[in-house]
Design an enzyme around this catalytic site. Structure first.
Site, PDB file in Angstrom:
ATOM      1  N   TYR A  43      34.762  43.499  34.364  1.00 13.38           N
ATOM      2  CA  TYR A  43      34.916  42.057  34.236  1.00 13.38           C
ATOM      3  C   TYR A  43      33.602  41.357  34.591  1.00 13.38           C
ATOM      4  CZ  TYR A  43      36.708  37.324  34.656  1.00 13.38           C
ATOM      5  OH  TYR A  43      36.895  35.976  34.493  1.00 13.38           O
ATOM      6  N   LYS A 120      33.381  40.652  52.376  1.00 14.85           N
ATOM      7  CA  LYS A 120      34.073  39.896  51.330  1.00 14.85           C
ATOM      8  C   LYS A 120      35.398  40.602  51.084  1.00 14.85           C
ATOM      9  CE  LYS A 120      33.453  37.834  46.759  1.00 14.85           C
ATOM     10  NZ  LYS A 120      34.771  38.107  46.241  1.00 14.85           N
ATOM     11  N   CYS A 411      53.586  82.056  39.112  1.00 11.29           N
ATOM     12  CA  CYS A 411      54.253  83.358  38.995  1.00 11.29           C
ATOM     13  C   CYS A 411      55.137  83.448  37.764  1.00 11.29           C
ATOM     14  CB  CYS A 411      55.048  83.656  40.258  1.00 11.29           C
ATOM     15  SG  CYS A 411      56.541  82.660  40.368  1.00 11.29           S
TER      16      CYS A 411
HETATM   17  S1  IVH Z   1      33.854  31.821  51.494  1.00 10.41           S
HETATM   18  C1  IVH Z   1      33.467  27.594  50.240  1.00 10.41           C
HETATM   19  N1  IVH Z   1      34.162  34.121  52.696  1.00 10.41           N
HETATM   20  O1  IVH Z   1      35.865  35.562  47.489  1.00 10.41           O
HETATM   21  C2  IVH Z   1      33.747  28.966  50.733  1.00 10.41           C
HETATM   22  N2  IVH Z   1      35.129  33.821  50.570  1.00 10.41           N
HETATM   23  O2  IVH Z   1      34.650  35.543  44.848  1.00 10.41           O
HETATM   24  C3  IVH Z   1      34.088  29.899  49.647  1.00 10.41           C
HETATM   25  N3  IVH Z   1      36.376  35.760  49.787  1.00 10.41           N
HETATM   26  O3  IVH Z   1      37.035  32.418  46.544  1.00 10.41           O
HETATM   27  C4  IVH Z   1      34.658  31.147  50.089  1.00 10.41           C
HETATM   28  N4  IVH Z   1      36.019  37.036  51.539  1.00 10.41           N
HETATM   29  O4  IVH Z   1      38.633  34.082  47.785  1.00 10.41           O
HETATM   30  C5  IVH Z   1      34.429  33.392  51.614  1.00 10.41           C
HETATM   31  N5  IVH Z   1      34.370  36.092  53.883  1.00 10.41           N
HETATM   32  C6  IVH Z   1      34.631  35.368  52.808  1.00 10.41           C
HETATM   33  C7  IVH Z   1      35.401  35.858  51.753  1.00 10.41           C
HETATM   34  C8  IVH Z   1      35.625  35.057  50.640  1.00 10.41           C
HETATM   35  C9  IVH Z   1      36.596  36.953  50.363  1.00 10.41           C
HETATM   36  C10 IVH Z   1      36.861  35.403  48.461  1.00 10.41           C
HETATM   37  C11 IVH Z   1      37.345  33.996  48.317  1.00 10.41           C
HETATM   38  C12 IVH Z   1      36.431  33.410  47.296  1.00 10.41           C
HETATM   39  C13 IVH Z   1      36.078  34.598  46.504  1.00 10.41           C
HETATM   40  C14 IVH Z   1      34.877  34.427  45.632  1.00 10.41           C
END
Ligand code: IVH
Length: 683
Positions: A43, A120, A411
């Site tokens: 993607y 993340k 077997c």
């Molecule tokens: S910050 C304005 N921190 O990743 C702040 N996002 O691909 C925006 N996500 O929409 C998000 N871990 O759903 C933030 N430690 C983290 C995160 C995180 C996962 C997700 C979140 C965001 C998406 C973007």
């Protein structure tokens, strides 16, 4: 459908339109029911190709293009967000990250005061609204401006407290996911309810958050990473505050958010988190880098899709889509017949995956898998890769059903299919038949007349449960068996008697110890000299044998322990008690000159290749290698700089060529036979 690779470019307007259509459909499925027709990497690759095409052809950009939209423009919702829920821009390597950081500092006109680096989390963003400290509403991100109300799902989300430790009004934001343990539990529950298992943790979390009226409960986990309505806190301080309010944060994990002063430190922390990935009890798909102070964040501001003060450094996906090529059926020690998927090799998080588990036959049926299917393969850390689900909408019609075995693949007897896990009707003795056949083989105890049918007969009659039982068989017992006349009985007993005196290496090989075939068995026998010495060896000592690493040494030591009762009985039967003179340790032997092992091949490292002729024609490769070792040499299977002699028979191929290139001495089988004449077997 065409899958995009990271570097592929869209060459025509038609390819662009197809790419947009594919991405929009994938995004709709992903943010809809949580299914994923494309892997994350595919993607992302598709989106990058679309963006590149749009940059080159700005007049052709389609209105429905997913670029620049939160959730690829797919998600819809009906409850407006208090403040837009943004996404994150992505960078894919250290250079792109450095470039992004430099861009941010240029924008600020000064260095960023401090960074924060955190995992993340690979789940779904939610907003949880609290009034007077009580949870009143939970929303999905939706299109970033409005989300769906999923308050009904809140009580199954661990780490999202119904009541905070302070009676304040606040909106917590963060990620909801299924931890690895929750994912496994969820699929156990799903299968028990005859529901299709989740393809991977994120689609499971998406489906679970939306689901209403399920007859079962699936627990999820929340990680808070932001909030609306708290003071002007830096990011690290904010996370502390969120934890103090009772919310779960990544600070509770090994990959805890960390403040970093410089971009170099940021890179280091990213590497640490990436390295921890496999051990984390939940999935991450990247590392998020944020400017830490409220002032830097405010000054950098937000774009329409993503903040300018944060970026996601994406990591390679742990899920990949690949093709199911075949299913193999393996029989375990207890007779369990387990299916294993053979896959078109696919690199998942740096590891090439070719096989994956498929649990059991009913699981295959429930998942509706077919040979030739594109399948989702999941691999996290040390977890054995597994096939989660087929991408049924990508079938071409060329797929074929998976054929289940009708007889035990080991077997040949019947299969007990009454339980979920299929099992050979012989249970553990399926192993007995197989291990007796193996032990009686030409390169082990070489017991003529003890092939498949006879082994089954002996096991079935209850006369033989393992190889030690062979040595207590009596004439009467054998004569009592069907199709066993006087002559066959006499011959078989004589062959067994001969085997009693077999060389230590062969008796050891006959045990079928995991990790030891013929070559390794000869090395072990030569190294230790007696079965008693082998048995007395612990893993450390075993690791002293050429070619045995620490892991294999552990396996062998454990196997020997397990085989102790059998070894005791073999010893009582005087099997394998013959003592081999231990060779000098390999390190000494290889420094040549005054090799005291003696023999015409003393100090030689010999490789045999091609088919043998003349007096050597009757020897198996193992017997050739035994001969070399009897003559004081060291047998090996590949030609290297250390090889000193190559015996090249008919149709010798690349090994001979390599030996010629390296200027190694080459003998034909007749010349070699002359060299070791006195040691040739006399049969
Ligand atoms: S910050 C304005 N921190 O990743 C702040 N996002 O691909 C925006 N996500 O929409 C998000 N871990 O759903 C933030 N430690 C983290 C995160 C995180 C996962 C997700 C979140 C965001 C998406 C973007």
């Amino acid at each position: 459908m065409t899958f995009m690779t990271e570097n592929s470019a869209l060459l025509s307007p038609a390819a662009y339109v197809e790419a947009v259509t594919t991405a929009v459909a994938a995004s709709a499925a992903y943010y809809g029911d949580g299914t994923t027709p494309l892997g994350d990497d595919e993607y992302d690759g598709l989106l990058r190709a679309i963006a590149a095409y749009e940059e080159a052809h700005p007049d052709e950009v389609l209105a429905e293009s997913p670029t620049g939209k939160v959730a690829g423009g797919a998600a819809q919702g009906d409850v407006p967000h208090s403040v837009p829920m943004l996404s994150l821009d992505n960078v894919f390597d250290a250079d792109e990250l450095a470039e992004w950081a430099a861009g941010l500092e240029r924008r600020l006109g000064r260095p960023v005061a401090a960074w924060c680096v955190e995992p993340k989390l690979d789940g779904l963003a939610i907003a949880a609204r609290y009034r007077g400290g009580r949870l009143v509403q939970v929303l999905t991100r939706g299109d970033g401006l409005a989300g769906e109300d999923i308050t009904h799902a809140a009580d199954a989300v661990l780490g999202l407290p119904p009541v905070l430790t302070e009676p304040i009004d606040v909106e917590l934001r963060g990620e909801v996911l299924l931890t690895t343990a929750q994912f496994e539990e969820a699929n156990r529950i799903r299968l028990a309810h005859e529901a299709t298992p989740f393809a991977h943790p994120r689609s499971g979390a998406a489906g679970t958050l939306r689901a209403k009226d399920r007859p079962y409960r699936i627990e999820l986990t929340f990680f808070a990473y932001s909030a609306i309505g708290l003071d002007d806190l830096g990011h690290v301080a904010l996370l502390e505050r969120l934890a103090a309010l009772g919310a779960n944060t990544a600070a509770s994990t090994a990959a805890a958010p960390m403040r970093c002063e410089t971009v170099e430190q940021v890179q280091e922390r990213i590497d640490v988190i990436a390295g921890l990935r496999t051990e984390l009890p939940f999935g991450i798909d990247g590392v998020v880098v944020k400017a830490d102070t409220a002032e830097d964040q405010r000054q950098a501001g937000n774009g329409s899709r993503a903040p300018r003060w944060a970026v996601a450094r994406k990591l390679a996906a742990e899920h990949k889509v690949t093709r199911l090529l075949a299913v193999e059926w393996n029989v375990g020690r207890t007779g369990i017949i387990a299916p294993r998927a053979v896959l078109e090799p696919v690199v998942i998080d740096g590891v090439t995956v070719t096989y994956a588990t498929l649990h059991n036959p009913s699981d295959i049926t429930r998942r509706g898998l077919m040979i030739g299917d594109q399948v989702f393969v999941y691999r996290a850390g040390d977890v054995i890769p597994r096939v989660e689900a087929p991408l049924a909408d990508q079938r071409t019609g060329a797929e074929s059903p998976i054929v289940f075995p009708e007889a035990c693949p080991r077997c040949g007897d019947a299969i007990d299919t009454s339980e979920q896990r299929w099992r050979c009707v012989r249970g553990r003795s399926c192993q007995a038949v197989a291990s007796v056949i193996y032990a009686a083989g030409r390169d082990q105890l070489d017991i003529e007349g003890l092939g498949g049918t006879r082994a089954i007969q002996l096991v079935e009659a209850g006369l033989v449960k393992d190889i030690a039982d062979l040595f207590t068989l009596t004439r009467e017992q054998l004569l009592g068996l069907e199709r066993m006349g006087e002559t066959s009985t006499t011959n078989l007993l004589a062959a067994i008697e001969t085997a009693r005196g077999a060389a230590l290496s062969r008796v050891f090989c006959a045990l079928g110890v995991r990790g030891t075939g013929r070559t390794m068995s000869r090395r072990i026998a030569a190294h230790f000299g007696s079965m008693a010495a082998i048995r007395a060896a612990d893993a450390d000592t075993l690791a002293g044998v050429d070619g045995i690493g620490t892991e294999k040494a552990r396996v062998i030591a454990a196997e020997l322990l397990e085989l102790a009762p059998l070894l005791d009985r073999l010893q009582a039967q005087q099997v394998g008690t013959q003592v081999t003179e231990p060779q000098k340790p390999a390190a000494d032997a290889s420094d040549g000159e005054d090799d005291s092992a003696g023999g015409p091949l003393a100090g030689q490292a010999v490789v045999v290749t091609g088919s043998m002729t003349g007096p050597l024609a009757v020897l198996s490769r193992n017997e050739m290698n035994e001969l070399i070792e009897r003559a004081g040499g060291k047998a090996s299977s590949s030609v290297s700089k250390r090889t000193t002699l190559v015996v090249a028979g008919e149709k010798a191929g690349s090994k001979r060529t390599k030996a010629e290139e390296l200027g190694i001495r080459i003998l034909d089988p007749e010349e070699f036979a002359a060299l070791v004449a006195g040691l040739l077997p006399t049969t």
